[in-house]
Design an enzyme around this catalytic site. Structure first.
Site, PDB file in Angstrom:
ATOM      1  N   HIS A 198     -45.731  23.970   6.324  1.00 31.98           N
ATOM      2  CA  HIS A 198     -44.426  23.077   6.167  1.00 31.98           C
ATOM      3  C   HIS A 198     -44.263  21.541   6.892  1.00 31.98           C
ATOM      4  O   HIS A 198     -43.676  20.951   6.447  1.00 31.98           O
ATOM      5  CB  HIS A 198     -43.195  24.156   6.832  1.00 31.98           C
ATOM      6  CG  HIS A 198     -41.720  23.480   6.964  1.00 31.98           C
ATOM      7  ND1 HIS A 198     -41.311  23.185   8.042  1.00 31.98           N
ATOM      8  CD2 HIS A 198     -40.921  23.433   6.011  1.00 31.98           C
ATOM      9  CE1 HIS A 198     -40.041  22.385   7.975  1.00 31.98           C
ATOM     10  NE2 HIS A 198     -39.880  22.887   6.621  1.00 31.98           N
ATOM     11  N   ARG A 250     -36.274  32.316  -7.421  1.00 34.44           N
ATOM     12  CA  ARG A 250     -36.432  31.049  -6.497  1.00 34.44           C
ATOM     13  C   ARG A 250     -35.371  30.075  -6.936  1.00 34.44           C
ATOM     14  O   ARG A 250     -35.020  30.136  -7.900  1.00 34.44           O
ATOM     15  CB  ARG A 250     -37.791  30.514  -6.942  1.00 34.44           C
ATOM     16  CG  ARG A 250     -39.076  31.159  -6.342  1.00 34.44           C
ATOM     17  CD  ARG A 250     -40.167  30.431  -6.851  1.00 34.44           C
ATOM     18  NE  ARG A 250     -41.160  31.605  -7.269  1.00 34.44           N
ATOM     19  CZ  ARG A 250     -42.388  31.706  -6.402  1.00 34.44           C
ATOM     20  NH1 ARG A 250     -42.547  30.496  -5.365  1.00 34.44           N
ATOM     21  NH2 ARG A 250     -43.184  32.452  -6.636  1.00 34.44           N
ATOM     22  N   LYS A 263     -37.940  22.748 -10.772  1.00 29.25           N
ATOM     23  CA  LYS A 263     -38.784  23.791 -10.799  1.00 29.25           C
ATOM     24  C   LYS A 263     -38.663  24.536 -12.428  1.00 29.25           C
ATOM     25  O   LYS A 263     -39.694  24.918 -13.197  1.00 29.25           O
ATOM     26  CB  LYS A 263     -38.749  24.715  -9.739  1.00 29.25           C
ATOM     27  CG  LYS A 263     -39.776  25.696  -9.463  1.00 29.25           C
ATOM     28  CD  LYS A 263     -39.456  26.546  -8.291  1.00 29.25           C
ATOM     29  CE  LYS A 263     -39.256  25.798  -7.128  1.00 29.25           C
ATOM     30  NZ  LYS A 263     -38.947  26.523  -5.861  1.00 29.25           N
ATOM     31  N   GLY A 309     -28.070 -18.851   3.895  1.00 27.83           N
ATOM     32  CA  GLY A 309     -28.128 -18.217   5.341  1.00 27.83           C
ATOM     33  C   GLY A 309     -27.280 -16.745   5.344  1.00 27.83           C
ATOM     34  O   GLY A 309     -26.058 -17.250   5.853  1.00 27.83           O
ATOM     35  N   GLY A 350     -38.828  23.385   0.466  1.00 31.51           N
ATOM     36  CA  GLY A 350     -38.514  24.080   1.466  1.00 31.51           C
ATOM     37  C   GLY A 350     -36.931  24.402   2.019  1.00 31.51           C
ATOM     38  O   GLY A 350     -36.747  25.018   3.107  1.00 31.51           O
ATOM     39  N   CYS A 364     -32.820 -16.970   3.288  1.00 26.58           N
ATOM     40  CA  CYS A 364     -33.578 -16.609   4.315  1.00 26.58           C
ATOM     41  C   CYS A 364     -32.920 -15.967   5.458  1.00 26.58           C
ATOM     42  O   CYS A 364     -33.296 -15.812   6.491  1.00 26.58           O
ATOM     43  CB  CYS A 364     -34.009 -18.034   4.801  1.00 26.58           C
ATOM     44  SG  CYS A 364     -32.635 -18.970   5.411  1.00 26.58           S
ATOM     45  N   TYR A 372     -36.214 -17.750  -4.674  1.00 23.66           N
ATOM     46  CA  TYR A 372     -37.126 -16.966  -3.907  1.00 23.66           C
ATOM     47  C   TYR A 372     -36.494 -16.243  -2.874  1.00 23.66           C
ATOM     48  O   TYR A 372     -35.140 -16.466  -2.468  1.00 23.66           O
ATOM     49  CB  TYR A 372     -37.958 -18.100  -3.172  1.00 23.66           C
ATOM     50  CG  TYR A 372     -37.539 -19.029  -2.245  1.00 23.66           C
ATOM     51  CD1 TYR A 372     -37.265 -18.846  -0.999  1.00 23.66           C
ATOM     52  CD2 TYR A 372     -36.980 -20.237  -2.784  1.00 23.66           C
ATOM     53  CE1 TYR A 372     -36.444 -19.651  -0.019  1.00 23.66           C
ATOM     54  CE2 TYR A 372     -36.428 -21.149  -1.729  1.00 23.66           C
ATOM     55  CZ  TYR A 372     -36.148 -20.654  -0.666  1.00 23.66           C
ATOM     56  OH  TYR A 372     -35.648 -21.690   0.279  1.00 23.66           O
ATOM     57  N   MET A 398     -34.534  25.308   0.184  1.00 20.49           N
ATOM     58  CA  MET A 398     -33.780  26.566  -0.223  1.00 20.49           C
ATOM     59  C   MET A 398     -34.457  27.856   0.003  1.00 20.49           C
ATOM     60  O   MET A 398     -35.601  27.695   0.334  1.00 20.49           O
ATOM     61  CB  MET A 398     -32.995  26.085  -1.416  1.00 20.49           C
ATOM     62  CG  MET A 398     -31.542  25.414  -1.392  1.00 20.49           C
ATOM     63  SD  MET A 398     -31.104  24.748  -2.924  1.00 20.49           S
ATOM     64  CE  MET A 398     -32.342  24.124  -3.592  1.00 20.49           C
ATOM     65  N   GLU A 417     -24.474 -21.260   4.317  1.00 16.11           N
ATOM     66  CA  GLU A 417     -24.195 -20.284   5.198  1.00 16.11           C
ATOM     67  C   GLU A 417     -22.693 -20.197   5.845  1.00 16.11           C
ATOM     68  O   GLU A 417     -22.160 -19.600   6.624  1.00 16.11           O
ATOM     69  CB  GLU A 417     -25.198 -19.984   6.390  1.00 16.11           C
ATOM     70  CG  GLU A 417     -25.251 -21.382   6.961  1.00 16.11           C
ATOM     71  CD  GLU A 417     -26.376 -21.491   8.156  1.00 16.11           C
ATOM     72  OE1 GLU A 417     -26.797 -20.487   8.615  1.00 16.11           O
ATOM     73  OE2 GLU A 417     -26.975 -22.557   8.575  1.00 16.11           O
ATOM     74  N   SER A 441     -30.630 -22.755   0.309  1.00 24.23           N
ATOM     75  CA  SER A 441     -31.161 -21.691   0.719  1.00 24.23           C
ATOM     76  C   SER A 441     -29.908 -20.918   1.642  1.00 24.23           C
ATOM     77  O   SER A 441     -29.197 -21.188   2.441  1.00 24.23           O
ATOM     78  CB  SER A 441     -32.246 -21.807   2.054  1.00 24.23           C
ATOM     79  OG  SER A 441     -32.849 -20.744   2.401  1.00 24.23           O
ATOM     80  N   ARG A 463     -44.757  20.462  -9.575  1.00 26.88           N
ATOM     81  CA  ARG A 463     -43.593  19.367  -8.997  1.00 26.88           C
ATOM     82  C   ARG A 463     -44.343  18.044  -8.785  1.00 26.88           C
ATOM     83  O   ARG A 463     -45.883  18.080  -8.383  1.00 26.88           O
ATOM     84  CB  ARG A 463     -42.849  19.639  -8.067  1.00 26.88           C
ATOM     85  CG  ARG A 463     -43.403  19.788  -6.716  1.00 26.88           C
ATOM     86  CD  ARG A 463     -42.314  20.201  -5.829  1.00 26.88           C
ATOM     87  NE  ARG A 463     -43.222  20.877  -4.659  1.00 26.88           N
ATOM     88  CZ  ARG A 463     -42.740  21.571  -3.695  1.00 26.88           C
ATOM     89  NH1 ARG A 463     -41.727  22.353  -3.777  1.00 26.88           N
ATOM     90  NH2 ARG A 463     -43.466  21.548  -2.613  1.00 26.88           N
TER      91      ARG A 463
END
Ligand code: PEP
Ligand code: MG
Length: 934
Positions: free
Chosen positions: A456, A94, A23, A807, A103, A873, A893, A105, A786, A805, A340
């Site tokens: 709020h 503030r 702020k 696992g 909201g 995967c 991928y 503080m 895996e 791939s 903001r």
């Protein structure tokens, strides 16, 4: 020389949010680019930190002197005097940290008022009512925030006077009523604190600064930081912003409002906001009066409206981001009190990203980065089914879109309690306050009977992406009796209600929901994401329906089709069971021959939907006993059958006796004896055979047992059937003009030999199918990684496999030796709580352990097979942070469930952008260096 703790708005560095808070930095920036901001200064977050770090909570040395200097400058600039004189200087105090925490503080207005300055203010404005109104607000806010007086003490006094005066609205109170209120407030403060209200403005200011600093460690702020994972390196302490007061409550030519440069609910490119004439800022946010939409200002104060539109453009052009700003009109002069970056829901973020990029305000890459991938979940949220004929019970403002069903709960603590039990909860309040924040976290949606779209409740719900209906004034909420009355109806705590934050409607009971469609903007944004990403995004899909969903969400292929899910369908399970209980190879083959055409059709269905994309099919993985009934179930069923057999035997004896009787009298019975005993006997034999099989297949540790490729090699005819079904389906599709690219993947592999044996089988069947169908098939053969050993032997495996791939579900289990079935319900939450592990490794990829293995396997695999395709995967393939890691280690991928595909597409683009902007390059094989903490 003491540190510099205080910066005027004219001198502070607008880019230094860590020092000045968001702020404060923005107030400096706006001042310096010529936007009309009341003058003021910022006390730094460093001062706050120094104060909080001091065990005696002393203000840092030299700070107060600097504040007094800055105040003197403020006096000079405004021509007013602080705490004295005919034209008193009043200020607002503030909080404001580096990260916006709406909201969370505290703010004190009208500081500097005391009996003397009040008279100055009244004389100057010639408006005693205004003076006393400002005074009572100050006593109330200062009393509550800085002196800790309970809010109810003020509310009770306020309501008492209002009642006595017969005033319906606050505006109906006369000056005398307000005088009485200030007196009552003063007594309330003295009663609560044991001291008179401080009248020295410098003392007031010091107390206020301490209170704002202290609020950083208040429960609300700490809860908020914990929930949103705000760490000290992101925001450490709050700044204090001191600003000359301007008044929106100086009459009918004054007003106060909150606005967004674009609609934060829909993203529409139009000024959006609310205002109240003759009011102070907190009136709008608190929802005490229902504000007017900002468009109404065009009629009420056309010149100011034009200025506001101009302000909107200036703010957006400068910040190149949607702004959420507060303004006050004091006697026809417009001031901007703060700005903001606007918090928006996902729909608005997506739309504004695309609009702003298309108009050239921001770069495409920034447009992509603005939307956090997980936020897209909101766009997949259900909406109310418009064909359902539900009559709304009440209507409020559509404050945060999406629909939610849950039981009504009237206070935040109770919402938290019920939410924890898994109950769907809708928090129902007259209006919400910052201290209700834990109730928001626990609820599916928020309903309030008062307040506007910037109240709020609305702001917080939107930030969290939860549906909210605000200001449903037809509902009278009674928090104490835990009920709400709407005309002739009422609902109580525990009653199911549905809210629609998109339309503002509220319904009794549960209204059916439907799935969301992609907006055109989301389609555009995701297409940009796809152009930007290096990772491809596949889906885990086991049926043609799954495949269709995946395609709808933009999957580029199927990365994992788990064939066992097909085995479980009711029409084929009996055949699978026959296959398992078969005693001989011939019997098993007979069952497999029945399964073959069914599987072939399954694969044809998926290939057809996905053509021409890659479809990676994994051969059978789980231990086969998973398809059989549990041992205890069989024992129980056998007991019942045996009992039935005994009963039937008794009947048989009886009926034999009856038959003998008839015969001996040469009479022929008309009733046939039941055939059931035979059937029962057959069933018993089948069940006994099954039980024997189940016992034979029993394993102490099935997850590490006879499954995956181990099973495939023990019963090669099962894999042979699956491979044939895949290849025949591919051949048939290809012949009918459908482009297919099947990939066959072997689960649970740990040696290259395993792979080689399955590969030989694939080659043999492929040759056969190609010959029979006169086609050439494009089939790839790959391995799941895996098992820890598979990662360590990736180089050897890559000689057999064309792709890998990961696992990561099983790989995580294997790396940690945590059971993926049990850990999450047993000790993992405790591990997270005690910070033994930061995350649940089954959800967020453990980059330091599992990730390290992956990184090595990618490197070694590509040593043997340069440029080898490697994907993931496991569940982690849909988790944004894990996707970032997958990008960094050079995967080709990720594959995840269909619904997470859009999230993964965006996350893949984020990873690519962040990678590029950090200047990091990741070669796809040797030479790759491990990054930092990995
Ligand atoms: C894995 O282990 O990550 C995986 C994808 O296989 P499944 O979850 O079917 O064991
Ligand atoms: Mg697995």
């Amino acid at each position: 020389m003491s540190m510099k703790w205080v910066y005027t708005f004219a001198e502070g560095d607008g880019t230094n949010k860590k020092l000045l808070g968001g702020k404060g930095a923005n107030l400096c920036e706006m001042t310096q680019i010529g936007i009309s901001v009341p003058p003021g200064f910022v006390i730094t977050t460093e001062a706050c930190r120094a104060f909080l770090d001091d065990p005696e909570r002393r203000l840092p040395e030299g700070m107060l002197e600097q504040v007094h200097h800055a105040l003197a400058d403020l006096e000079a600039e405004t021509g007013r005097q602080f705490g004295r004189g005919e034209t008193p200087l009043l200020i607002s105090v503030r909080s404001g940290s580096a990260l916006s925490m709406p909201g969370m503080m505290d703010t004190i207005l009208n500081l500097g008022l005391n009996p003397k300055t009040l008279q100055g203010l009244i004389a100057e404005t010639r408006n005693a009512r205004f003076g006393y109104d400002a005074y009572r607000r100050f006593i109330q806010l200062f009393g509550k925030i800085a002196l800790g007086v309970p809010e109810e003490d003020f509310d009770t006094e306020f309501e008492a006077v209002k009642r006595k005066a017969g005033a319906e609205r606050d505006e109906d109170l006369s000056c005398n009523d307000l005088i009485e209120i200030t007196e009552r407030f003063m007594s309330a403060v003295e009663k609560s604190t044991g001291r008179p209200f401080p009248s020295d403005p410098y003392e007031q200011l010091e107390i206020a600064i301490r209170a704002v600093f202290g609020s950083w460690m208040g429960k609300r702020a700490m809860d908020y930081r914990r929930e949103f994972k705000i760490t000290p390196d992101m925001a450490d302490g709050t700044a204090v912003n001191v600003m000359a007061m301007v008044f929106g409550n100086m009459g009918e030519d004054s007003a106060t409002g909150v606005a967004f440069t674009r609609d934060p609910g829909t993203g529409e490119n139009a000024l959006f906001g609310e205002y109240l004439v003759n009011a102070q800022g907190e009136d709008v946010v608190a929802g005490v009066r229902t504000p007017k939409p900002v468009a109404a200002l065009a009629d009420e104060m056309p010149e100011i409206y034009d200025q506001l539109v101009d302000l909107r453009h200036r703010l957006e052009n400068h910040y190149r981001e949607v702004q959420d700003f507060e303004f006050t009109i004091q006697k026809g002069v417009l001031y901007c009190l703060q700005t903001r970056n606007g918090k928006m829901n996902a729909a608005a973020l997506v739309r504004t990203s695309v609009d702003m990029a298309q108009s050239g305000l921001i770069e495409r890459e920034y447009a992509i980065l603005r939307v956090q991938p997980d936020m897209l979940e909101q766009l997949l949220f259900p909406q109310l089914d418009t064909t359902a004929e539900a009559e709304p019970l009440a209507q409020g403002l559509p404050a945060s879109p999406g629909a939610a069903v849950g039981v009504a709960v009237f206070d935040a603590d109770r919402a938290e309690k019920l939410g924890r039990t898994g109950e769907r909860v809708i928090l129902v309040r007259e209006e919400t306050k910052p201290e209700d924040i834990h109730g928001f976290f626990a609820s599916r949606g928020i309903l309030t009977s008062r307040g506007g779209k910037t109240s709020h409740a609305a702001v917080v719900a939107r930030g969290m992406g939860k549906p909210c209906v605000a200001g449903a004034e037809g509902i009278s909420v009674d928090v104490h009796l835990k009920r709400a009355i709407v005309g002739d109806h009422e609902f109580h705590e525990g009653d199911l209600i549905t809210i629609d934050g998109t339309s503002g409607n509220v319904f009794l009971g549960e209204v059916p929901m439907i799935e969301q469609e992609f907006s055109p903007e989301l389609t555009v944004l995701l297409s940009w994401a796809d152009e930007t990403a290096r990772l491809q995004v596949m889906a885990n899909a086991d049926t043609p329906e799954d495949a269709r969903t995946a395609l709808k969400f933009g999957a580029m292929g199927i990365g994992l089709c788990r064939t066992e899910r097909m085995f479980n369908d009711t029409d084929r399970l009996p055949i699978v069971v026959d296959m398992i209980v078969a005693d001989t190879r011939e019997e098993r083959q007979a069952a497999l021959n029945r399964l073959l055409p069914i599987q072939r059709e399954d694969f044809k269905g998926i290939f057809t939907v996905m053509a021409p994309r890659q479809v990676t099919i994994r051969l059978l993985d789980p231990p086969i006993h998973e398809f059989l009934p549990a041992e205890q179930q069989l024992i129980d069923e056998l007991d019942e059958l045996r009992h039935l057999r005994t009963v039937l035997r008794g009947i048989r004896v009886l009926s034999d006796a009856v038959e003998f009787m008839y015969r001996s009298r040469d009479v022929h019975p008309t009733v046939q004896m039941p055939a059931e005993p035979v059937l029962v006997e057959e069933a018993i034999q089948k069940k006994e055979a099954m039980l024997t099989k189940v016992r034979a297949l029993h394993e102490v540790n099935p997850m590490l047992g006879h499954r995956g490729v181990r099973l495939g090699l023990t019963f090669p005819e099962i894999y042979a059937m699956q491979i044939r079904a895949i290849l025949e389906a591919a051949a048939e599709c290809q012949k009918s003009g459908i482009a297919v690219h099947p990939e066959i993947m072997v689960p649970q592999v740990c040696t290259a030999q395993e792979l080689k044996q399955v590969k030989d089988c694939v080659e043999e069947i492929r040759a056969d199918v190609e010959r029979a169908h006169h086609v050439k098939l494009d089939v790839k053969f790959g391995s799941m990684l895996e098992v820890v050993r598979a990662c360590l032997r990736a180089e050897n495996l890559a000689e057999e496999a064309e792709f890998f791939s990961f696992g990561t579900n099983d790989l995580t289990q294997a790396t940690f030796s945590f059971s993926r079935e049990d850990a999450e319900n047993k000790f993992l939450p405790m591990y997270n709580r005690r910070h033994i592990l930061q995350d649940n490794p089954f959800e967020v990829l453990d980059v330091k352990g599992v990730g390290r293995l992956m990184e090595l396997a990618v490197m070694w695999g590509r040593d043997a097979r340069p440029g080898m395709k490697v994907g993931i995967c496991g569940e982690h393939g849909g988790h944004p942070d894990s996707i970032g890691f997958c990008h960094r280690i050079g995967l080709s991928y990720v594959s995840c469930s269909g619904y997470r595909v859009p999230i993964a597409r965006l996350a893949a683009a984020h990873a690519a952008i962040l990678d590029r902007t950090a200047g990091l390059q990741y070669p796809s094989h040797r030479g790759y260096q491990c990054i930092g903490a990995l």
